[in-house]
Design a protein around this motif. Structure first.
Motif, PDB file in Angstrom:
ATOM      1  N   GLY A  71       1.786 -32.830  -4.202  1.00  0.00           N
ATOM      2  CA  GLY A  71       2.576 -31.938  -5.041  1.00  0.00           C
ATOM      3  C   GLY A  71       1.714 -31.212  -6.071  1.00  0.00           C
ATOM      4  N   PHE A  72       2.133 -30.016  -6.434  1.00  0.00           N
ATOM      5  CA  PHE A  72       1.485 -29.219  -7.474  1.00  0.00           C
ATOM      6  C   PHE A  72       0.098 -28.718  -7.063  1.00  0.00           C
ATOM      7  CE2 PHE A  72       4.495 -32.209  -9.169  1.00  0.00           C
ATOM      8  CZ  PHE A  72       5.422 -31.342  -9.720  1.00  0.00           C
ATOM      9  N   GLY A  73       0.035 -28.212  -5.830  1.00  0.00           N
ATOM     10  CA  GLY A  73      -1.101 -27.365  -5.468  1.00  0.00           C
ATOM     11  C   GLY A  73      -2.219 -27.955  -4.663  1.00  0.00           C
ATOM     12  N   ARG A  74      -2.211 -29.249  -4.391  1.00  0.00           N
ATOM     13  CA  ARG A  74      -3.369 -29.879  -3.750  1.00  0.00           C
ATOM     14  C   ARG A  74      -3.738 -29.221  -2.416  1.00  0.00           C
ATOM     15  NH1 ARG A  74      -7.764 -31.977  -5.073  1.00  0.00           N
ATOM     16  NH2 ARG A  74      -6.696 -32.806  -6.902  1.00  0.00           N
ATOM     17  N   LEU A  75      -2.713 -28.753  -1.665  1.00  0.00           N
ATOM     18  CA  LEU A  75      -2.997 -28.139  -0.347  1.00  0.00           C
ATOM     19  C   LEU A  75      -2.974 -26.611  -0.407  1.00  0.00           C
ATOM     20  CD1 LEU A  75      -0.936 -30.486   2.053  1.00  0.00           C
ATOM     21  CD2 LEU A  75      -3.213 -30.821   1.071  1.00  0.00           C
ATOM     22  N   GLY A  76      -2.903 -26.060  -1.635  1.00  0.00           N
ATOM     23  CA  GLY A  76      -2.869 -24.595  -1.751  1.00  0.00           C
ATOM     24  C   GLY A  76      -1.455 -24.039  -1.691  1.00  0.00           C
ATOM     25  N   THR A  77      -0.461 -24.928  -1.738  1.00  0.00           N
ATOM     26  CA  THR A  77       0.956 -24.540  -1.845  1.00  0.00           C
ATOM     27  C   THR A  77       1.544 -25.443  -2.931  1.00  0.00           C
ATOM     28  OG1 THR A  77       1.360 -26.099  -0.023  1.00  0.00           O
ATOM     29  CG2 THR A  77       1.338 -23.768   0.544  1.00  0.00           C
ATOM     30  N   LYS A  94     -10.101 -21.285  -2.230  1.00  0.00           N
ATOM     31  CA  LYS A  94     -11.308 -22.136  -2.193  1.00  0.00           C
ATOM     32  C   LYS A  94     -11.282 -23.115  -1.014  1.00  0.00           C
ATOM     33  CE  LYS A  94     -10.391 -23.349  -6.495  1.00  0.00           C
ATOM     34  NZ  LYS A  94     -10.320 -23.771  -7.899  1.00  0.00           N
ATOM     35  N   ALA A  95     -10.075 -23.343  -0.482  1.00  0.00           N
ATOM     36  CA  ALA A  95      -9.914 -24.389   0.536  1.00  0.00           C
ATOM     37  C   ALA A  95     -10.829 -24.201   1.754  1.00  0.00           C
ATOM     38  CB  ALA A  95      -8.451 -24.479   0.977  1.00  0.00           C
ATOM     39  N   GLU A 150     -13.049 -27.182   3.135  1.00  0.00           N
ATOM     40  CA  GLU A 150     -12.795 -27.724   4.479  1.00  0.00           C
ATOM     41  C   GLU A 150     -14.044 -27.585   5.356  1.00  0.00           C
ATOM     42  OE1 GLU A 150      -9.299 -25.557   5.802  1.00  0.00           O
ATOM     43  OE2 GLU A 150      -8.120 -26.300   4.109  1.00  0.00           O
ATOM     44  N   ARG A 151     -14.744 -26.423   5.216  1.00  0.00           N
ATOM     45  CA  ARG A 151     -15.942 -26.174   6.037  1.00  0.00           C
ATOM     46  C   ARG A 151     -17.060 -27.145   5.664  1.00  0.00           C
ATOM     47  NH1 ARG A 151     -15.968 -21.034   4.992  1.00  0.00           N
ATOM     48  NH2 ARG A 151     -17.727 -20.976   3.552  1.00  0.00           N
ATOM     49  N   ARG A 209     -12.758 -34.421   7.808  1.00  0.00           N
ATOM     50  CA  ARG A 209     -11.705 -33.418   7.905  1.00  0.00           C
ATOM     51  C   ARG A 209     -10.981 -33.277   6.567  1.00  0.00           C
ATOM     52  NH1 ARG A 209      -7.235 -33.471  12.786  1.00  0.00           N
ATOM     53  NH2 ARG A 209      -6.099 -31.617  12.142  1.00  0.00           N
ATOM     54  N   GLY A 210     -10.765 -32.041   6.182  1.00  0.00           N
ATOM     55  CA  GLY A 210     -10.062 -31.792   4.927  1.00  0.00           C
ATOM     56  C   GLY A 210      -8.970 -30.752   5.111  1.00  0.00           C
TER      57      GLY A 210
END
Ligand SMILES: Cc1ncc(COP(=O)(O)O)c(C=O)c1O
Length: 460
Positions: free
Chosen positions: A260-266, A351-352, A356-357, A372-373
Protein backbone atom coordinates in the motif's frame (compact mmCIF):
# COMPACT_ATOMS: atom_id res chain seq x y z
CA UNK A 1 33.90 -6.70 22.39
CA UNK A 2 30.42 -5.35 22.91
CA UNK A 3 30.08 -1.66 23.74
CA UNK A 4 28.55 -0.59 27.03
CA UNK A 5 25.28 0.24 25.28
CA UNK A 6 25.31 -3.16 23.54
CA UNK A 7 25.82 -4.97 26.85
CA UNK A 8 22.91 -3.04 28.37
CA UNK A 9 20.80 -4.08 25.38
CA UNK A 10 21.69 -7.76 25.74
CA UNK A 11 20.85 -7.65 29.42
CA UNK A 12 17.47 -5.97 29.01
CA UNK A 13 15.76 -6.45 25.65
CA UNK A 14 13.97 -9.28 23.86
CA UNK A 15 14.49 -8.71 20.14
CA UNK A 16 11.75 -9.78 17.73
CA UNK A 17 12.77 -12.24 15.00
CA UNK A 18 16.23 -12.81 16.46
CA UNK A 19 18.03 -16.02 17.37
CA UNK A 20 18.04 -15.13 21.03
CA UNK A 21 20.96 -17.38 22.00
CA UNK A 22 23.51 -16.38 19.34
CA UNK A 23 22.45 -12.75 19.75
CA UNK A 24 24.02 -12.80 23.20
CA UNK A 25 27.40 -13.18 21.46
CA UNK A 26 26.92 -10.89 18.46
CA UNK A 27 25.01 -8.08 20.19
CA UNK A 28 22.92 -5.46 18.40
CA UNK A 29 23.56 -3.03 15.55
CA UNK A 30 22.50 0.17 17.27
CA UNK A 31 21.14 2.83 14.92
CA UNK A 32 21.24 6.38 16.18
CA UNK A 33 19.98 8.72 13.49
CA UNK A 34 18.79 8.95 9.89
CA UNK A 35 19.05 11.28 6.92
CA UNK A 36 17.32 10.71 3.55
CA UNK A 37 17.71 7.02 2.78
CA UNK A 38 20.71 6.69 5.13
CA UNK A 39 20.87 5.61 8.75
CA UNK A 40 23.93 5.99 11.00
CA UNK A 41 25.10 3.68 13.77
CA UNK A 42 26.57 4.78 17.09
CA UNK A 43 30.06 4.89 15.54
CA UNK A 44 28.76 7.30 12.91
CA UNK A 45 28.98 4.73 10.09
CA UNK A 46 26.38 5.40 7.36
CA UNK A 47 24.25 2.64 5.81
CA UNK A 48 21.81 2.82 2.94
CA UNK A 49 18.57 1.58 4.51
CA UNK A 50 17.82 -0.83 1.65
CA UNK A 51 14.85 -2.26 3.58
CA UNK A 52 13.19 1.06 4.46
CA UNK A 53 13.36 -0.17 8.05
CA UNK A 54 10.80 -2.97 7.92
CA UNK A 55 9.39 -2.20 4.44
CA UNK A 56 7.94 1.03 5.81
CA UNK A 57 9.95 4.28 5.94
CA UNK A 58 8.77 5.35 2.51
CA UNK A 59 9.73 9.03 2.82
CA UNK A 60 13.14 8.33 4.35
CA UNK A 61 14.48 9.43 7.71
CA UNK A 62 14.53 13.21 7.94
CA UNK A 63 11.18 14.48 6.77
CA UNK A 64 10.62 17.68 8.72
CA UNK A 65 7.02 18.07 7.56
CA UNK A 66 6.02 14.79 9.22
CA UNK A 67 7.79 15.79 12.41
CA UNK A 68 5.98 19.14 12.35
CA UNK A 69 2.58 17.49 11.71
CA UNK A 70 3.13 15.31 14.78
CA UNK A 71 4.34 18.23 16.90
CA UNK A 72 1.34 20.38 15.95
CA UNK A 73 -1.19 17.65 16.71
CA UNK A 74 0.55 16.68 19.91
CA UNK A 75 0.46 20.27 21.13
CA UNK A 76 -3.21 20.70 20.17
CA UNK A 77 -4.71 17.37 21.28
CA UNK A 78 -2.28 14.52 22.04
CA UNK A 79 -4.98 11.96 22.69
CA UNK A 80 -8.64 11.52 22.30
CA UNK A 81 -10.37 8.36 21.16
CA UNK A 82 -13.07 7.03 18.87
CA UNK A 83 -14.93 4.87 21.44
CA UNK A 84 -18.62 5.46 22.23
CA UNK A 85 -19.10 7.85 19.36
CA UNK A 86 -16.27 10.24 20.26
CA UNK A 87 -14.26 11.54 17.32
CA UNK A 88 -11.61 13.95 16.08
CA UNK A 89 -10.69 15.79 12.93
CA UNK A 90 -7.49 13.89 11.96
CA UNK A 91 -9.29 10.50 11.95
CA UNK A 92 -12.20 11.83 9.91
CA UNK A 93 -9.92 13.50 7.38
CA UNK A 94 -7.71 10.43 7.06
CA UNK A 95 -10.65 8.04 6.61
CA UNK A 96 -12.10 10.28 3.89
CA UNK A 97 -8.77 10.34 2.08
CA UNK A 98 -8.34 6.57 2.34
CA UNK A 99 -11.77 5.97 0.84
CA UNK A 100 -10.86 8.29 -2.03
CA UNK A 101 -7.68 6.39 -2.94
CA UNK A 102 -8.88 2.85 -2.08
CA UNK A 103 -8.40 0.21 -4.78
CA UNK A 104 -12.11 -0.69 -4.77
CA UNK A 105 -15.23 1.03 -3.46
CA UNK A 106 -15.02 1.19 0.32
CA UNK A 107 -17.62 2.28 2.81
CA UNK A 108 -15.79 2.65 6.16
CA UNK A 109 -12.37 2.61 7.77
CA UNK A 110 -11.48 0.99 11.11
CA UNK A 111 -8.13 2.02 12.58
CA UNK A 112 -5.57 -0.09 14.46
CA UNK A 113 -1.96 0.55 15.42
CA UNK A 114 -0.34 -2.24 13.41
CA UNK A 115 -0.66 -4.63 10.52
CA UNK A 116 -1.18 -7.57 12.86
CA UNK A 117 -4.10 -5.85 14.56
CA UNK A 118 -5.51 -4.98 11.14
CA UNK A 119 -5.47 -8.62 10.04
CA UNK A 120 -6.81 -9.80 13.39
CA UNK A 121 -9.65 -7.35 12.92
CA UNK A 122 -10.23 -8.69 9.41
CA UNK A 123 -10.77 -12.19 10.76
CA UNK A 124 -13.17 -10.96 13.43
CA UNK A 125 -15.10 -8.73 11.04
CA UNK A 126 -15.57 -11.53 8.50
CA UNK A 127 -16.88 -13.82 11.25
CA UNK A 128 -19.12 -11.08 12.62
CA UNK A 129 -20.47 -10.35 9.15
CA UNK A 130 -21.25 -13.95 8.35
CA UNK A 131 -23.05 -14.39 11.66
CA UNK A 132 -25.11 -11.31 10.85
CA UNK A 133 -25.87 -12.69 7.39
CA UNK A 134 -27.14 -15.95 8.89
CA UNK A 135 -24.19 -17.96 7.56
CA UNK A 136 -22.69 -19.20 10.86
CA UNK A 137 -20.77 -22.03 9.15
CA UNK A 138 -19.00 -19.72 6.67
CA UNK A 139 -15.92 -19.03 8.83
CA UNK A 140 -12.77 -20.56 7.33
CA UNK A 141 -10.07 -18.20 6.11
CA UNK A 142 -7.60 -19.36 3.48
CA UNK A 143 -4.11 -17.94 3.56
CA UNK A 144 -1.02 -19.05 1.65
CA UNK A 145 2.05 -21.03 2.60
CA UNK A 146 4.76 -18.42 3.39
CA UNK A 147 2.24 -15.58 3.39
CA UNK A 148 3.02 -13.05 6.13
CA UNK A 149 0.19 -11.37 8.00
CA UNK A 150 1.59 -10.63 11.45
CA UNK A 151 2.03 -12.16 14.86
CA UNK A 152 -1.06 -11.75 17.04
CA UNK A 153 -2.95 -15.01 17.60
CA UNK A 154 -5.22 -14.83 14.56
CA UNK A 155 -2.80 -13.02 12.26
CA UNK A 156 0.08 -15.39 13.17
CA UNK A 157 -2.29 -18.22 12.30
CA UNK A 158 -2.80 -16.62 8.88
CA UNK A 159 0.96 -16.27 8.48
CA UNK A 160 2.17 -19.38 6.68
CA UNK A 161 5.66 -19.68 8.15
CA UNK A 162 6.70 -22.53 10.48
CA UNK A 163 8.57 -20.28 12.96
CA UNK A 164 5.32 -18.40 13.66
CA UNK A 165 3.45 -21.59 14.54
CA UNK A 166 5.95 -23.99 16.08
CA UNK A 167 5.51 -24.22 19.86
CA UNK A 168 3.17 -21.24 19.87
CA UNK A 169 0.35 -23.82 19.45
CA UNK A 170 -0.83 -22.19 16.22
CA UNK A 171 -2.64 -22.01 13.86
CA UNK A 172 -6.03 -21.67 15.53
CA UNK A 173 -9.08 -23.46 14.09
CA UNK A 174 -10.68 -22.31 10.84
CA UNK A 175 -7.43 -21.18 9.18
CA UNK A 176 -6.26 -23.07 6.07
CA UNK A 177 -3.18 -22.59 3.91
CA UNK A 178 -3.04 -23.00 0.16
CA UNK A 179 -0.12 -23.16 -2.27
CA UNK A 180 2.68 -20.64 -2.44
CA UNK A 181 2.88 -18.83 -5.80
CA UNK A 182 6.66 -18.86 -6.17
CA UNK A 183 7.20 -19.93 -9.76
CA UNK A 184 10.97 -20.40 -9.46
CA UNK A 185 10.61 -22.89 -6.59
CA UNK A 186 7.21 -24.46 -7.07
CA UNK A 187 6.48 -24.67 -10.80
CA UNK A 188 6.85 -27.99 -12.55
CA UNK A 189 9.63 -28.41 -15.13
CA UNK A 190 8.75 -26.38 -18.23
CA UNK A 191 5.52 -25.02 -16.73
CA UNK A 192 4.81 -21.45 -17.89
CA UNK A 193 3.89 -18.77 -15.37
CA UNK A 194 0.33 -18.71 -16.73
CA UNK A 195 -0.04 -22.49 -16.47
CA UNK A 196 1.38 -22.42 -12.95
CA UNK A 197 -1.13 -19.69 -12.00
CA UNK A 198 -4.00 -21.70 -13.48
CA UNK A 199 -2.87 -24.78 -11.55
CA UNK A 200 -2.77 -22.85 -8.26
CA UNK A 201 -6.22 -21.40 -8.92
CA UNK A 202 -7.47 -24.95 -9.54
CA UNK A 203 -5.87 -26.09 -6.27
CA UNK A 204 -7.65 -23.26 -4.47
CA UNK A 205 -10.95 -24.25 -6.04
CA UNK A 206 -10.38 -27.89 -5.08
CA UNK A 207 -9.70 -26.83 -1.49
CA UNK A 208 -12.85 -24.71 -1.33
CA UNK A 209 -14.93 -27.56 -2.75
CA UNK A 210 -13.35 -30.09 -0.40
CA UNK A 211 -14.06 -27.91 2.64
CA UNK A 212 -17.49 -26.89 1.33
CA UNK A 213 -18.00 -23.39 -0.10
CA UNK A 214 -20.50 -22.58 2.63
CA UNK A 215 -17.71 -22.99 5.20
CA UNK A 216 -15.14 -20.76 3.48
CA UNK A 217 -15.41 -17.08 4.31
CA UNK A 218 -12.31 -15.37 2.97
CA UNK A 219 -8.94 -15.57 1.28
CA UNK A 220 -6.09 -13.29 2.33
CA UNK A 221 -3.01 -12.42 0.28
CA UNK A 222 -0.27 -9.85 -0.02
CA UNK A 223 0.00 -8.55 -3.61
CA UNK A 224 3.76 -9.15 -3.38
CA UNK A 225 4.77 -11.53 -0.60
CA UNK A 226 7.17 -9.78 1.74
CA UNK A 227 8.60 -11.61 4.74
CA UNK A 228 7.85 -15.01 3.14
CA UNK A 229 10.54 -14.38 0.52
CA UNK A 230 9.87 -11.13 -1.38
CA UNK A 231 8.12 -13.14 -4.07
CA UNK A 232 6.59 -11.52 -7.15
CA UNK A 233 3.45 -13.42 -8.23
CA UNK A 234 3.50 -15.24 -11.56
CA UNK A 235 1.70 -13.80 -14.59
CA UNK A 236 -2.06 -14.17 -14.44
CA UNK A 237 -2.07 -15.35 -10.81
CA UNK A 238 -4.45 -12.92 -9.13
CA UNK A 239 -7.07 -12.75 -11.91
CA UNK A 240 -7.24 -16.56 -11.82
CA UNK A 241 -7.54 -16.60 -8.02
CA UNK A 242 -10.11 -13.80 -8.01
CA UNK A 243 -12.35 -15.70 -10.44
CA UNK A 244 -12.44 -18.71 -8.08
CA UNK A 245 -13.24 -16.53 -5.06
CA UNK A 246 -16.10 -14.79 -6.86
CA UNK A 247 -17.57 -18.11 -7.90
CA UNK A 248 -17.97 -19.19 -4.25
CA UNK A 249 -18.70 -15.82 -2.62
CA UNK A 250 -15.40 -15.86 -0.75
CA UNK A 251 -14.10 -12.45 0.36
CA UNK A 252 -10.74 -11.30 -0.99
CA UNK A 253 -8.79 -9.61 1.82
CA UNK A 254 -5.85 -7.73 0.30
CA UNK A 255 -3.06 -7.40 2.85
CA UNK A 256 -1.60 -4.13 1.57
CA UNK A 257 0.57 -3.60 4.65
CA UNK A 258 3.73 -3.53 2.49
CA UNK A 259 2.40 -2.78 -0.99
CA UNK A 260 0.00 0.00 0.00
CA UNK A 261 0.96 3.64 -0.61
CA UNK A 262 3.12 3.37 -3.68
CA UNK A 263 5.51 0.46 -3.26
CA UNK A 264 4.63 -0.97 -6.72
CA UNK A 265 4.20 2.41 -8.42
CA UNK A 266 0.42 2.46 -7.83
CA UNK A 267 -1.44 3.59 -4.70
CA UNK A 268 -2.10 -0.03 -3.79
CA UNK A 269 -0.56 -3.28 -4.96
CA UNK A 270 -4.04 -4.48 -5.89
CA UNK A 271 -4.18 -1.93 -8.70
CA UNK A 272 -0.86 -3.10 -10.13
CA UNK A 273 -1.76 -6.79 -10.00
CA UNK A 274 -5.39 -6.81 -11.07
CA UNK A 275 -6.92 -7.51 -7.65
CA UNK A 276 -10.41 -6.22 -6.80
CA UNK A 277 -10.30 -6.64 -3.02
CA UNK A 278 -13.41 -6.82 -0.87
CA UNK A 279 -11.47 -5.49 2.12
CA UNK A 280 -8.00 -4.00 2.55
CA UNK A 281 -5.50 -4.09 5.44
CA UNK A 282 -2.98 -1.27 5.57
CA UNK A 283 -0.23 -0.03 7.93
CA UNK A 284 3.47 0.89 7.59
CA UNK A 285 3.79 3.51 4.78
CA UNK A 286 0.46 5.14 5.68
CA UNK A 287 2.58 7.22 8.09
CA UNK A 288 5.93 6.48 6.44
CA UNK A 289 6.36 4.59 9.75
CA UNK A 290 6.93 7.83 11.66
CA UNK A 291 4.19 6.70 14.05
CA UNK A 292 2.31 3.41 14.44
CA UNK A 293 -0.94 3.23 12.49
CA UNK A 294 -2.82 0.51 10.64
CA UNK A 295 -6.36 -0.31 9.73
CA UNK A 296 -8.90 -1.98 7.52
CA UNK A 297 -11.16 -0.60 4.84
CA UNK A 298 -14.47 -2.38 4.42
CA UNK A 299 -17.24 -2.37 1.82
CA UNK A 300 -20.85 -1.29 2.31
CA UNK A 301 -22.18 -4.85 2.45
CA UNK A 302 -19.95 -5.65 5.42
CA UNK A 303 -20.87 -2.39 7.12
CA UNK A 304 -24.60 -3.12 6.69
CA UNK A 305 -24.11 -6.49 8.38
CA UNK A 306 -22.20 -4.84 11.23
CA UNK A 307 -25.06 -2.40 11.73
CA UNK A 308 -27.44 -5.30 12.19
CA UNK A 309 -25.14 -7.09 14.64
CA UNK A 310 -24.46 -4.05 16.80
CA UNK A 311 -28.17 -3.25 16.86
CA UNK A 312 -28.82 -6.79 18.06
CA UNK A 313 -25.96 -6.99 20.60
CA UNK A 314 -26.10 -3.39 21.78
CA UNK A 315 -22.62 -2.32 20.71
CA UNK A 316 -19.85 -3.10 18.22
CA UNK A 317 -17.60 -4.89 20.70
CA UNK A 318 -14.21 -4.33 19.13
CA UNK A 319 -11.65 -1.50 19.25
CA UNK A 320 -8.22 -0.57 20.53
CA UNK A 321 -7.37 2.34 22.85
CA UNK A 322 -5.21 3.65 20.03
CA UNK A 323 -7.68 2.97 17.17
CA UNK A 324 -7.24 6.21 15.25
CA UNK A 325 -4.69 7.84 17.55
CA UNK A 326 -4.92 11.53 16.62
CA UNK A 327 -1.18 12.14 16.33
CA UNK A 328 -0.72 9.06 14.11
CA UNK A 329 -3.70 10.13 11.99
CA UNK A 330 -2.33 13.67 11.60
CA UNK A 331 0.99 12.27 10.43
CA UNK A 332 -0.82 9.93 8.00
CA UNK A 333 -2.81 12.82 6.54
CA UNK A 334 0.45 14.71 5.98
CA UNK A 335 2.18 11.62 4.54
CA UNK A 336 -0.56 11.10 1.96
CA UNK A 337 -0.55 14.82 1.16
CA UNK A 338 3.20 14.54 0.42
CA UNK A 339 2.71 11.43 -1.74
CA UNK A 340 0.20 13.41 -3.80
CA UNK A 341 1.91 16.79 -3.87
CA UNK A 342 5.35 15.42 -4.73
CA UNK A 343 4.08 12.82 -7.20
CA UNK A 344 5.90 10.13 -5.19
CA UNK A 345 3.91 7.26 -6.67
CA UNK A 346 4.43 8.30 -10.29
CA UNK A 347 8.12 8.70 -9.51
CA UNK A 348 8.25 5.14 -8.14
CA UNK A 349 6.72 3.92 -11.41
CA UNK A 350 9.39 5.86 -13.33
CA UNK A 351 12.28 4.47 -11.23
CA UNK A 352 10.94 0.91 -11.12
CA UNK A 353 12.39 -0.26 -14.46
CA UNK A 354 15.92 0.60 -13.31
CA UNK A 355 15.37 -1.15 -9.96
CA UNK A 356 13.85 -4.21 -11.63
CA UNK A 357 16.63 -4.33 -14.26
CA UNK A 358 19.48 -4.02 -11.76
CA UNK A 359 17.90 -6.68 -9.54
CA UNK A 360 17.24 -9.07 -12.44
CA UNK A 361 20.86 -8.67 -13.59
CA UNK A 362 22.03 -10.25 -10.30
CA UNK A 363 20.66 -13.55 -11.64
CA UNK A 364 23.92 -13.75 -13.61
CA UNK A 365 25.90 -13.96 -10.38
CA UNK A 366 27.25 -17.49 -9.74
CA UNK A 367 25.47 -17.67 -6.35
CA UNK A 368 22.07 -16.34 -7.43
CA UNK A 369 19.34 -18.70 -8.62
CA UNK A 370 16.55 -16.16 -8.99
CA UNK A 371 16.40 -12.37 -8.81
CA UNK A 372 13.16 -10.55 -9.45
CA UNK A 373 11.60 -7.25 -8.48
CA UNK A 374 8.44 -5.26 -9.05
CA UNK A 375 8.17 -1.56 -8.37
CA UNK A 376 10.63 -0.92 -5.55
CA UNK A 377 10.53 -4.35 -3.93
CA UNK A 378 12.22 -7.54 -4.84
CA UNK A 379 14.06 -10.62 -3.75
CA UNK A 380 16.88 -12.86 -4.79
CA UNK A 381 17.66 -16.43 -3.85
CA UNK A 382 21.13 -17.76 -3.13
CA UNK A 383 21.69 -21.31 -4.35
CA UNK A 384 24.58 -23.75 -4.26
CA UNK A 385 23.84 -25.08 -7.73
CA UNK A 386 22.12 -22.91 -10.31
CA UNK A 387 21.30 -25.80 -12.66
CA UNK A 388 19.54 -27.96 -10.09
CA UNK A 389 18.44 -25.04 -7.82
CA UNK A 390 19.86 -26.97 -4.87
CA UNK A 391 20.46 -24.90 -1.78
CA UNK A 392 23.16 -24.75 0.83
CA UNK A 393 22.60 -26.41 4.18
CA UNK A 394 20.21 -24.00 5.95
CA UNK A 395 22.39 -24.27 9.07
CA UNK A 396 25.17 -22.47 7.18
CA UNK A 397 22.85 -19.45 6.90
CA UNK A 398 24.50 -18.24 3.69
CA UNK A 399 21.99 -15.44 3.07
CA UNK A 400 22.51 -14.17 6.61
CA UNK A 401 26.25 -14.16 5.94
CA UNK A 402 25.58 -12.17 2.75
CA UNK A 403 23.45 -9.73 4.75
CA UNK A 404 26.45 -9.26 7.07
CA UNK A 405 28.76 -8.58 4.12
CA UNK A 406 26.22 -6.07 2.76
CA UNK A 407 26.23 -4.38 6.16
CA UNK A 408 30.01 -4.17 6.02
CA UNK A 409 29.59 -2.53 2.59
CA UNK A 410 27.20 0.01 4.13
CA UNK A 411 23.95 -1.51 2.89
CA UNK A 412 21.09 -2.85 4.97
CA UNK A 413 19.14 -5.66 3.30
CA UNK A 414 17.24 -8.50 4.96
CA UNK A 415 17.85 -12.23 4.77
CA UNK A 416 14.72 -14.35 4.76
CA UNK A 417 14.06 -18.06 5.10
CA UNK A 418 15.23 -20.19 2.18
CA UNK A 419 18.44 -18.19 1.64
CA UNK A 420 16.54 -15.27 0.17
CA UNK A 421 17.55 -11.63 0.34
CA UNK A 422 14.96 -8.84 0.21
CA UNK A 423 15.49 -5.30 -1.04
CA UNK A 424 12.87 -2.62 -0.41
CA UNK A 425 14.32 0.91 -0.21
CA UNK A 426 12.49 4.10 0.78
CA UNK A 427 10.31 5.36 -2.09
CA UNK A 428 12.36 8.57 -2.24
CA UNK A 429 15.46 6.67 -3.38
CA UNK A 430 17.09 8.34 -6.42
CA UNK A 431 18.30 6.54 -9.55
CA UNK A 432 21.94 7.07 -8.48
CA UNK A 433 21.11 5.59 -5.09
CA UNK A 434 19.46 2.58 -6.76
CA UNK A 435 22.70 2.01 -8.66
CA UNK A 436 24.66 2.36 -5.43
CA UNK A 437 22.42 -0.20 -3.68
CA UNK A 438 23.03 -2.79 -6.37
CA UNK A 439 26.77 -2.03 -6.63
CA UNK A 440 27.06 -2.67 -2.89
CA UNK A 441 24.87 -5.76 -3.05
CA UNK A 442 27.01 -7.16 -5.89
CA UNK A 443 30.14 -6.66 -3.78
CA UNK A 444 28.39 -8.39 -0.85
CA UNK A 445 27.52 -11.35 -3.11
CA UNK A 446 31.14 -11.51 -4.34
CA UNK A 447 32.36 -11.60 -0.74
CA UNK A 448 29.80 -14.30 0.04
CA UNK A 449 31.02 -16.38 -2.94
CA UNK A 450 34.60 -15.99 -1.68
CA UNK A 451 33.53 -17.13 1.81
CA UNK A 452 31.60 -20.10 0.36
CA UNK A 453 34.76 -21.17 -1.51
CA UNK A 454 36.93 -20.66 1.54
CA UNK A 455 34.59 -22.74 3.72
CA UNK A 456 34.25 -25.39 1.01
CA UNK A 457 30.45 -25.28 1.23
CA UNK A 458 28.52 -27.66 -0.99
CA UNK A 459 24.86 -28.07 -1.86
CA UNK A 460 22.81 -29.51 0.98
C1 LIG B 1 2.10 -8.00 4.64
C2 LIG B 1 2.17 -7.79 6.12
N1 LIG B 1 1.06 -7.92 6.85
C3 LIG B 1 1.07 -7.73 8.18
C4 LIG B 1 2.23 -7.40 8.84
C5 LIG B 1 2.21 -7.22 10.32
O1 LIG B 1 2.35 -5.88 10.63
P1 LIG B 1 2.87 -5.42 12.08
O2 LIG B 1 4.28 -5.89 12.21
O3 LIG B 1 2.71 -3.93 12.02
O4 LIG B 1 1.96 -6.04 13.07
C6 LIG B 1 3.41 -7.24 8.11
C7 LIG B 1 4.67 -6.87 8.78
O5 LIG B 1 5.73 -6.90 8.21
C8 LIG B 1 3.38 -7.45 6.72
O6 LIG B 1 4.49 -7.35 5.98
Amino acid sequence: MLSNLAVRDVETLIHPYTQLASFRETGPLIIERGEGIYVFDTEGKPYIEGMAGLWCTSLGYSNGELVEAAREQMAKMPFTHLFSGRSHDPAIELAEKLKEIAPSPMSKVFFTSSGSEANDSQVKLVWYMNNALGRPAKKKIISRIKGYHGVTVASASLTGLPANHTDFDLPIANILHTANPHHYRNAEAGESEEDFSARLAQQLEDLILREGPDTVAAFIAEPVMGAGGAVIPPAGYFPAIQAVLEKYDVFFIADEVICGFGRLGTWFGSQKLGIRPDTVSFAKAVTSAYLPLGGVMIPERMYEAMLDESRKIGTFGHGFTYSGHPVSCAVAVKTIEIYERDGIIGKVAAKAPLFERRLAALADHPLVGEARGLGLIGGLEIVADKATKRQFDPKKAVATKCMGFAQAEGLIVRSLMGDRIAVCPPLIVTEQEIDEIFDRLTRALDRTAEWVRHEGLQAA
